[in-house]
Design an enzyme around this catalytic site. Structure first.
Site, PDB file in Angstrom:
ATOM      1  N   HIS A   1       1.119  -0.880  -0.368  1.00 36.26           N
ATOM      2  CA  HIS A   1       0.177   0.183   0.053  1.00 36.26           C
ATOM      3  C   HIS A   1       0.633   1.317   0.099  1.00 36.26           C
ATOM      4  O   HIS A   1       1.850   0.985   0.795  1.00 36.26           O
ATOM      5  CB  HIS A   1      -0.951   0.299   1.306  1.00 36.26           C
ATOM      6  CG  HIS A   1      -1.881   1.394   1.518  1.00 36.26           C
ATOM      7  ND1 HIS A   1      -3.286   1.464   0.847  1.00 36.26           N
ATOM      8  CD2 HIS A   1      -2.192   2.346   1.640  1.00 36.26           C
ATOM      9  CE1 HIS A   1      -3.672   2.743   0.768  1.00 36.26           C
ATOM     10  NE2 HIS A   1      -2.499   3.477   1.800  1.00 36.26           N
TER      11      HIS A   1
ATOM     12  N   ASP B   1     -15.815   2.669   7.212  1.00 36.76           N
ATOM     13  CA  ASP B   1     -14.257   3.558   6.487  1.00 36.76           C
ATOM     14  C   ASP B   1     -15.351   4.183   4.935  1.00 36.76           C
ATOM     15  O   ASP B   1     -14.520   5.417   4.976  1.00 36.76           O
ATOM     16  CB  ASP B   1     -12.968   3.029   6.184  1.00 36.76           C
ATOM     17  CG  ASP B   1     -11.899   3.291   5.621  1.00 36.76           C
ATOM     18  OD1 ASP B   1     -11.530   4.753   6.382  1.00 36.76           O
ATOM     19  OD2 ASP B   1     -11.923   3.535   4.928  1.00 36.76           O
TER      20      ASP B   1
ATOM     21  N   ARG C   1     -14.896  13.095   6.764  1.00 37.55           N
ATOM     22  CA  ARG C   1     -13.176  13.807   7.096  1.00 37.55           C
ATOM     23  C   ARG C   1     -13.596  14.186   6.254  1.00 37.55           C
ATOM     24  O   ARG C   1     -12.396  15.839   6.428  1.00 37.55           O
ATOM     25  CB  ARG C   1     -12.574  12.247   7.136  1.00 37.55           C
ATOM     26  CG  ARG C   1     -12.436  11.816   8.358  1.00 37.55           C
ATOM     27  CD  ARG C   1     -11.437  10.157   8.519  1.00 37.55           C
ATOM     28  NE  ARG C   1     -10.509  10.460   8.725  1.00 37.55           N
ATOM     29  CZ  ARG C   1      -9.345   9.868   7.387  1.00 37.55           C
ATOM     30  NH1 ARG C   1      -9.448   8.857   7.471  1.00 37.55           N
ATOM     31  NH2 ARG C   1      -8.063  11.016   8.060  1.00 37.55           N
TER      32      ARG C   1
ATOM     33  N   SER D   1      -8.174   3.484   8.926  1.00 42.26           N
ATOM     34  CA  SER D   1      -9.022   3.838   7.480  1.00 42.26           C
ATOM     35  C   SER D   1      -8.235   2.379   6.707  1.00 42.26           C
ATOM     36  O   SER D   1      -8.616   1.996   5.569  1.00 42.26           O
ATOM     37  CB  SER D   1      -8.438   5.318   6.900  1.00 42.26           C
ATOM     38  OG  SER D   1      -8.935   4.933   5.784  1.00 42.26           O
TER      39      SER D   1
ATOM     40  N   LYS E   1      -8.724  -1.696   5.479  1.00 49.18           N
ATOM     41  CA  LYS E   1      -9.418  -1.998   4.598  1.00 49.18           C
ATOM     42  C   LYS E   1      -7.971  -3.784   4.164  1.00 49.18           C
ATOM     43  O   LYS E   1      -8.400  -3.982   4.077  1.00 49.18           O
ATOM     44  CB  LYS E   1      -9.374  -1.354   3.286  1.00 49.18           C
ATOM     45  CG  LYS E   1     -10.399  -0.096   3.593  1.00 49.18           C
ATOM     46  CD  LYS E   1     -10.179   1.471   2.729  1.00 49.18           C
ATOM     47  CE  LYS E   1      -9.235   2.042   3.304  1.00 49.18           C
ATOM     48  NZ  LYS E   1      -9.040   3.472   2.529  1.00 49.18           N
TER      49      LYS E   1
END
Ligand code: URA
Length: 428
Positions: free
Chosen positions: A86, A165, A172, A187, A191
Site C-alpha cells: 500500500h 471506513d 473526514r 482507515s 481495509k
C-alpha cells in the site's frame, strides 16, 4: 432500540483528553455505520481525535471495529503465501503496476485492491483503465480465481470491505479531519486487514507531493500502521520514501502505463526500477520467500509474462495502442545549469488540471492527459531545451497547468548537484 452509550458523552471524553473504552469504541463505529450517530456528531468526534489523539489500544480497537463493520476476505484456499503493498500516494507513483506481476513470478499471490485518484495524486485504477477493455470491478470469486490462475490481481475494492471506513472517510474529507494519524492509520489498515493478505509492505511517502509533508509525521504514521498490522497477525513492514520529486518521468494515466511497461521490459527510469525492486524484495521476504532476484525477473521477461496474463484476465489487451492526448505544449528550460528541484506537488497539480485527475468523485479522467518530464533533478540542462511536455485533449487547460508549474523548477549552477535519497528508512 436502546443505545448502550450517548454520542455526546463519547465526544466529551475525547474533547477532554480522555480515553475511550473498547465497548465505547465498538459502539461508536457500529452506531455510526447504522446511522444512530449523526454526521455532525461524528465530525465533532473526529476533530477531537485530530486535536487530542488516541493511544495505541484505542487505535487498535477502532481499527478492529471498522474491520468488523464488513466482510473479511480469505485467501487460505490458494495454498500459497499472499502479500500486498500500500502506498500513501504520490505523483507519478505507478509502482503497483510492475510490482504486482513481479512478485507473483516468485509464487506469492498479490491481491492488490486499489483506488482512484482524488486531487493531485493519481489512482491505480484510473491508470489501468486507459488500457482498452480492462475492467476494474471483479467479484470476490473472480478475484480468487485470477489469483489462483495468474497470481496477481489489481482491482477495485468491493463495497463489502470496511463500510464504516467509506462513510467515515467521506465525512473526514469535508470536515478537515483527514490528517489525523489515528484516523489515517485505522482507515488504511482496516481495509488491508479485512482484505486478508498474509503480509503487507507499506510505502509511506514524505515530501511536497505526499500526504505527509514532514518526516516526523510520516514516521509516526508508518510506526502506527506497522504496529496495527502486527497486532492483527499480518507481517507488516514500512519504507519511508521521498516524494519531493515525482517518481519516474511521467505523471498521468496512459503515459504511466507506458512507463510501467518499459520497466517490465527491463528498462524504464532508474528511480521507478529501484523502488519496484526494493518493494518486491520486501514483499517476498515478508511472505517467507528467500533468495529471489526480482531485478532478474524484470530483465528476462518473466514479470512481463505475468503482466500480460493479468491484463488479459481482466478483459484488457496488453498489446493495444494506448490513448494519446490530442494536444501538447512544451515547457523549455529557462537557464543553463543543473536541475536541482522539480516539485512533485506542482507537477501533480498540473497533471490534474490537464485532465489526468478529478476534482469530484463523479468526474471523468482523460486517459491521455498528464505531464511528461524530460529531465529529473541531477540532470544538466541547457536554456531552451525541453523540460516537460504537457498533454491534454482540452487545450484551454494549458494555462492553469503552466500556472501550477511556475515555481516548480529550480536550476542552479553546475556545482550544486543535489544528494538524491529515494528510500529514506525502513520501519519494521
Ligand atoms: N487513504 C485511506 O485509505 N485512508 C485515509 O485516511 C487516508 C488515505
Amino acid at each position: 432500540m436502546t443505545e448502550a452509550f450517548d454520542a455526546v458523552d463519547i465526544i466529551r471524553i475525547k474533547r477532554d483528553h480522555g480515553t475511550l473504552s473498547p465497548e465505547q469504541i465498538d459502539w461508536t463505529i457500529d452506531a455510526y455505520t447504522r446511522g444512530a450517530i449523526a454526521d455532525e456528531q461524528m465530525a465533532a468526534l473526529n476533530m477531537a481525535i485530530l486535536l487530542n489523539g488516541m493511544d495505541r489500544a484505542e487505535i487498535s480497537r477502532w481499527t478492529a471495529a471498522m474491520i468488523a463493520s464488513g466482510e473479511r476476505m480469505d485467501f487460505s484456499s490458494l495454498g500459497r503465501p499472499t502479500s500486498d503493498k500500500h502506498s500513501t500516494g504520490g505523483v507519478g507513483d505507478k509502482i503497483t503496476l510492475p510490482l504486482a506481476p513481479l512478485v507473483a513470478v516468485f509464487g506469492v499471490a498479490v491481491p492488490q485492491l486499489s483506488g482512484r485518484g482524488l486531487g493531485h495524486t493519481g489512482g491505480t485504477l484510473d491508470k489501468l483503465e486507459s488500457i482498452p477493455g480492462w475492467q476494474a470491478y471483479l467479484s470476490n470469486e473472480d478475484m480468487l480465481r485470477q489469483l489462483a490462475e495468474v497470481g496477481a490481481v489489481i482491482c477495485a475494492a468491493g463495497t463489502g470491505l470496511a463500510p464504516a471506513d467509506k462513510k467515515l472517510y467521506a465525512l473526514r474529507d469535508v470536515t478537515g479531519t483527514v490528517e489525523a494519524i489515528p484516523l489515517i492509520a485505522s482507515s488504511i489498515m482496516s481495509k488491508k486487514i479485512a482484505e486478508g493478505t498474509g503480509s503487507l509492505v507499506l510505502d509511506v511517502k514524505v515530501g511536497s507531493g505526499a500526504f505527509m509533508k514532514d518526516e516526523a509525521r510520516a514516521r509516526e504514521l508508518a510506526e502506527t500502521m506497522v504496529a496495527l498490522g502486527k497486532d492483527a497477525g499480518v507481517n507488516t513492514v514500512a519504507l519511508l520514501t521521498d516524494m519531493n520529486t515525482p517518481l519516474g518521468l511521467t505523471a498521468g494515466n496512459a503515459i504511466e502505463v507506458e512507463e510501467s511497461v518499459e520497466v517490465l521490459a527491463g528498462g524504464g527510469p532508474s528511480d521507478v526500477v529501484e523502488l519496484t525492486v526494493r518493494l518486491a524484495e520486501e514483499m517476498l521476504a515478508c511472505a517467507g520467500v528467500r533468495d529471489a532476484d526480482p531485478a532478474a525477473a524484470l530483465r528476462d521477461g518473466r514479470a512481463m509474462d505475468v503482466w500480460n496474463r493479468m491484463i488479459e484476465a481482466q478483459g484488457g489487451n496488453p498489446r493495444a495502442a494506448l490513448p494519446v492526448a490530442k494536444e501538447s505544449e512544451v515547457i523549455l528550460a529557462p537557464a543553463d545549469g543543473v536541475l536541482v528541484g522539480l516539485d512533485a506537488l506542482a507537477v501533480g497539480v498540473a497533471a490534474w488540471r490537464l485532465g489526468a485527475g478529478r476534482a469530484r468523485k463523479e468526474d471523468q479522467v482523460q486517459a491521455g492527459a498528464g505531464v511528461r518530464m524530460h529531465a529529473k533533478p541531477g540532470a544538466t540542462v541547457r536554456a531552451g531545451e525541453p523540460l516537460m511536455t504537457l498533454l491534454t485533449d482540452t487545450p484551454d487547460r494549458f494555462e492553469r497547468a503552466r500556472e501550477a508549474l511556475a515555481e516548480a523548477v529550480v536550476i542552479a549552477p553546475e556545482e550544486s548537484r543535489p544528494a538524491q535519497q529515494l528510500i529514506i528508512d525502513r520501519i519494521a
